[in-house]
Design a protein around this motif. Structure first.
Motif, mmCIF file in Angstrom:
data_model
loop_
_atom_site.group_PDB
_atom_site.id
_atom_site.type_symbol
_atom_site.label_atom_id
_atom_site.label_comp_id
_atom_site.label_asym_id
_atom_site.label_seq_id
_atom_site.Cartn_x
_atom_site.Cartn_y
_atom_site.Cartn_z
ATOM 1 N N LEU A 230 1.171 -0.736 -0.498
ATOM 2 C CA LEU A 230 0.075 -0.389 -0.242
ATOM 3 C C LEU A 230 0.810 1.458 -0.147
ATOM 4 N N TYR A 231 1.911 1.513 0.575
ATOM 5 C CA TYR A 231 2.619 2.229 0.693
ATOM 6 C C TYR A 231 3.148 2.702 -0.328
ATOM 7 N N VAL A 232 3.531 1.864 -1.259
ATOM 8 C CA VAL A 232 4.628 1.912 -2.192
ATOM 9 C C VAL A 232 3.679 2.068 -3.746
ATOM 10 N N THR A 233 2.351 2.036 -3.284
ATOM 11 C CA THR A 233 1.329 2.135 -4.581
ATOM 12 C C THR A 233 0.516 2.959 -4.617
ATOM 13 N N THR A 234 -0.032 3.441 -2.766
ATOM 14 C CA THR A 234 -0.758 4.761 -2.682
ATOM 15 C C THR A 234 -0.576 5.523 -1.861
ATOM 16 N N LYS A 235 0.266 5.219 -1.068
ATOM 17 C CA LYS A 235 0.688 6.069 0.455
ATOM 18 C C LYS A 235 -0.459 5.761 0.787
ATOM 19 N N GLY A 236 -1.748 5.097 0.886
ATOM 20 C CA GLY A 236 -3.060 5.156 1.706
ATOM 21 C C GLY A 236 -3.858 6.989 0.400
ATOM 22 N N GLY A 237 -3.673 6.658 -0.469
ATOM 23 C CA GLY A 237 -4.642 7.855 -1.426
ATOM 24 C C GLY A 237 -5.583 7.194 -2.511
ATOM 25 N N PRO A 238 -6.833 8.407 -3.040
ATOM 26 C CA PRO A 238 -6.150 9.888 -2.626
ATOM 27 C C PRO A 238 -7.464 9.559 -1.244
ATOM 28 N N SER A 239 -7.025 10.621 -0.772
ATOM 29 C CA SER A 239 -8.120 10.715 0.829
ATOM 30 C C SER A 239 -7.965 9.771 1.659
ATOM 31 N N GLY A 240 -7.470 8.970 1.731
ATOM 32 C CA GLY A 240 -7.610 7.880 2.867
ATOM 33 C C GLY A 240 -8.622 6.531 2.128
ATOM 34 N N LEU A 241 -8.770 6.469 0.807
ATOM 35 C CA LEU A 241 -9.218 5.604 0.299
ATOM 36 C C LEU A 241 -8.863 4.291 0.654
ATOM 37 N N THR A 242 -7.230 3.623 0.479
ATOM 38 C CA THR A 242 -6.712 3.140 0.695
ATOM 39 C C THR A 242 -5.918 3.022 1.390
ATOM 40 N N THR A 243 -6.518 3.686 2.918
ATOM 41 C CA THR A 243 -5.325 3.562 3.726
ATOM 42 C C THR A 243 -5.695 2.405 4.535
ATOM 43 N N ASN A 244 -4.942 1.514 5.041
ATOM 44 C CA ASN A 244 -5.494 0.323 6.443
ATOM 45 C C ASN A 244 -4.812 0.743 7.905
ATOM 46 N N LEU A 245 -6.021 0.195 8.373
ATOM 47 C CA LEU A 245 -4.519 0.257 10.170
ATOM 48 C C LEU A 245 -3.482 0.081 10.344
ATOM 49 N N PRO A 246 -1.912 -0.811 9.758
ATOM 50 C CA PRO A 246 -1.042 -0.527 9.842
ATOM 51 C C PRO A 246 -0.779 0.747 8.965
ATOM 52 N N LEU A 247 -1.310 0.635 7.791
ATOM 53 C CA LEU A 247 -0.131 2.375 6.826
ATOM 54 C C LEU A 247 -0.539 3.426 8.299
ATOM 55 N N TYR A 248 -2.255 3.698 9.024
ATOM 56 C CA TYR A 248 -2.479 4.404 9.500
ATOM 57 C C TYR A 248 -1.990 5.157 10.592
ATOM 58 N N LEU A 249 -1.698 4.055 11.601
ATOM 59 C CA LEU A 249 -0.482 4.018 12.583
ATOM 60 C C LEU A 249 0.796 3.958 11.680
ATOM 61 N N TYR A 250 1.763 4.332 11.371
ATOM 62 C CA TYR A 250 2.514 3.997 10.375
ATOM 63 C C TYR A 250 2.672 5.917 10.892
ATOM 64 N N LYS A 251 1.079 6.369 9.629
ATOM 65 C CA LYS A 251 2.076 7.614 10.372
ATOM 66 C C LYS A 251 1.445 8.764 11.447
ATOM 67 N N THR A 252 0.468 8.034 12.132
ATOM 68 C CA THR A 252 0.062 8.302 12.950
ATOM 69 C C THR A 252 1.898 8.835 14.341
ATOM 70 N N ALA A 253 2.186 7.684 13.936
ATOM 71 C CA ALA A 253 3.677 7.250 15.086
ATOM 72 C C ALA A 253 4.526 7.586 14.388
ATOM 73 N N LEU A 254 5.349 8.027 12.894
ATOM 74 C CA LEU A 254 6.416 8.324 12.554
ATOM 75 C C LEU A 254 6.411 9.922 11.349
ATOM 76 N N LEU A 255 5.470 9.938 11.311
ATOM 77 C CA LEU A 255 4.795 11.455 10.556
ATOM 78 C C LEU A 255 4.173 12.219 11.633
ATOM 79 N N GLU A 256 3.013 12.145 12.486
ATOM 80 C CA GLU A 256 2.752 13.360 12.982
ATOM 81 C C GLU A 256 3.188 12.913 14.719
ATOM 82 N N ASN A 257 3.886 11.962 15.026
ATOM 83 C CA ASN A 257 5.409 12.134 16.149
ATOM 84 C C ASN A 257 3.898 11.604 17.386
ATOM 85 N N ASN A 258 2.937 11.437 17.162
ATOM 86 C CA ASN A 258 2.263 10.548 18.357
ATOM 87 C C ASN A 258 1.643 8.659 18.389
#
Length: 291
Positions: A230-258
């Motif tokens: 998922l990260y290689v193909t769409t990175k969860g886009g467009p507008s979160g339509l292809t985001t799953n729980l592991p990808l959202y967890l990654y974004k929250t931890a490493l990109l949002e520092n939460n």
């Protein structure tokens, strides 16, 4: 007998300690830190109780989108993906001409890295020179051309196809189980006048029930861990339509520092995994009648 029992504990102890160190302590850490506002830059570690859980379940729409996507993909993986693998295994078990070659070719997408598969499909779906749009142009169907991975109407099914049809592991496991069934059972069925379909439905499938259950558990586990493709193909886009729980967890931890909030999602994923494994085993009756 007591001495033998004591030696058993001695031999198990290193494995138990290793499990505790590698999995046990990190799992406890995930549960504990989910109760904190935990950030690294700036350094923050403040106890907030169940606030992260309240936010997760009642305020975070992006989480529910990721959860919905994960559930849909998990259901497709446990039904269509596994069923396709079992069907191909049943066909290959009859040893048609070239069955070994077909088995190897079908397994290839499962043995190359997920990032390589992702790059293959990025080029396959490319709106300018991709194979899919090129074939549509050649067929005079230019109106069907899309930017498949980034168009709102096609992103979800396009990214789903990147793994759904390649059930190589399931095919290999089920085929090995079918080939281990004594041929005398099928010979007796043929003598009684059973057709090939009847033998598949009434003999083969009941005998390989446990390996199908195992394959379903593996498929569900794979989907709960899906990230790289998922990260290689769409990175969860467009507008979160292809985001799953592991990808959202990654974004929250490493990109949002939460990290505290991300670990709350981690706890949720762990609980979902346990529930799914239990449900699959009960559905297939794994372990019933066994001592």
């Amino acid at each position: 007998m007591k001495k033998r029992g004591r030696w058993g504990y001695v031999f198990v102890l290193p494995a138990a300690l290793l499990f505790l160190l590698v999995y046990g302590i990190p799992l406890v850490t995930v549960f504990v830190t989910s109760l904190f506002d935990y950030r690294i830059f700036p350094d923050r570690f403040t106890f907030i109780g169940l606030e992260n859980y309240c936010k997760l379940f009642f305020q975070d729409q992006a989480f529910w989108q990721a959860f919905f996507n994960t559930v849909v993909w998990l259901l497709l993986q446990c039904t269509v993906h596994v069923a396709l693998g079992v069907l191909i295994a049943l066909i290959l078990a009859k040893r048609p001409r070239g069955w070994k070659t077909i088995r190897v070719c079908y397994m290839i997408p499962n043995i190359i890295s997920a990032s390589a598969v992702g790059m293959i499909f990025i080029n396959f779906y490319n709106p300018e020179f991709g194979i899919l749009n090129s074939l549509l142009r050649l067929a005079g169907l230019e109106h069907l051309q899309h930017n498949w991975l980034y168009d709102m109407s096609t992103a979800f099914p396009a990214v789903t196809v990147t793994w759904l049809l390649f059930a190589g592991y399931t095919t290999t496991l089920v085929l090995a189980e079918i080939l281990s069934v004594p041929e005398s059972i099928f010979e007796a069925a043929r003598v009684d006048g059973a057709t090939g379909v009847q033998m598949d439905v009434r003999i083969t499938l009941p005998l390989i029930k446990n390996i199908i259950a195992t394959s379903t558990v593996m498929a569900a586990t794979y989907m709960l861990q899906m990230f790289v493709l998922l990260y290689v193909t769409t990175k969860g886009g467009p507008s979160g339509l292809t985001t799953n729980l592991p990808l959202y967890l990654y974004k929250t931890a490493l990109l949002e520092n939460n990290y505290g909030y991300a670990n709350t999602m981690g706890v949720f994923i762990i609980l979902i995994g346990i529930a799914i494994m239990t449900a699959i085993n009960r559905a297939f009756g794994v372990g019933k009648g066994e001592e």
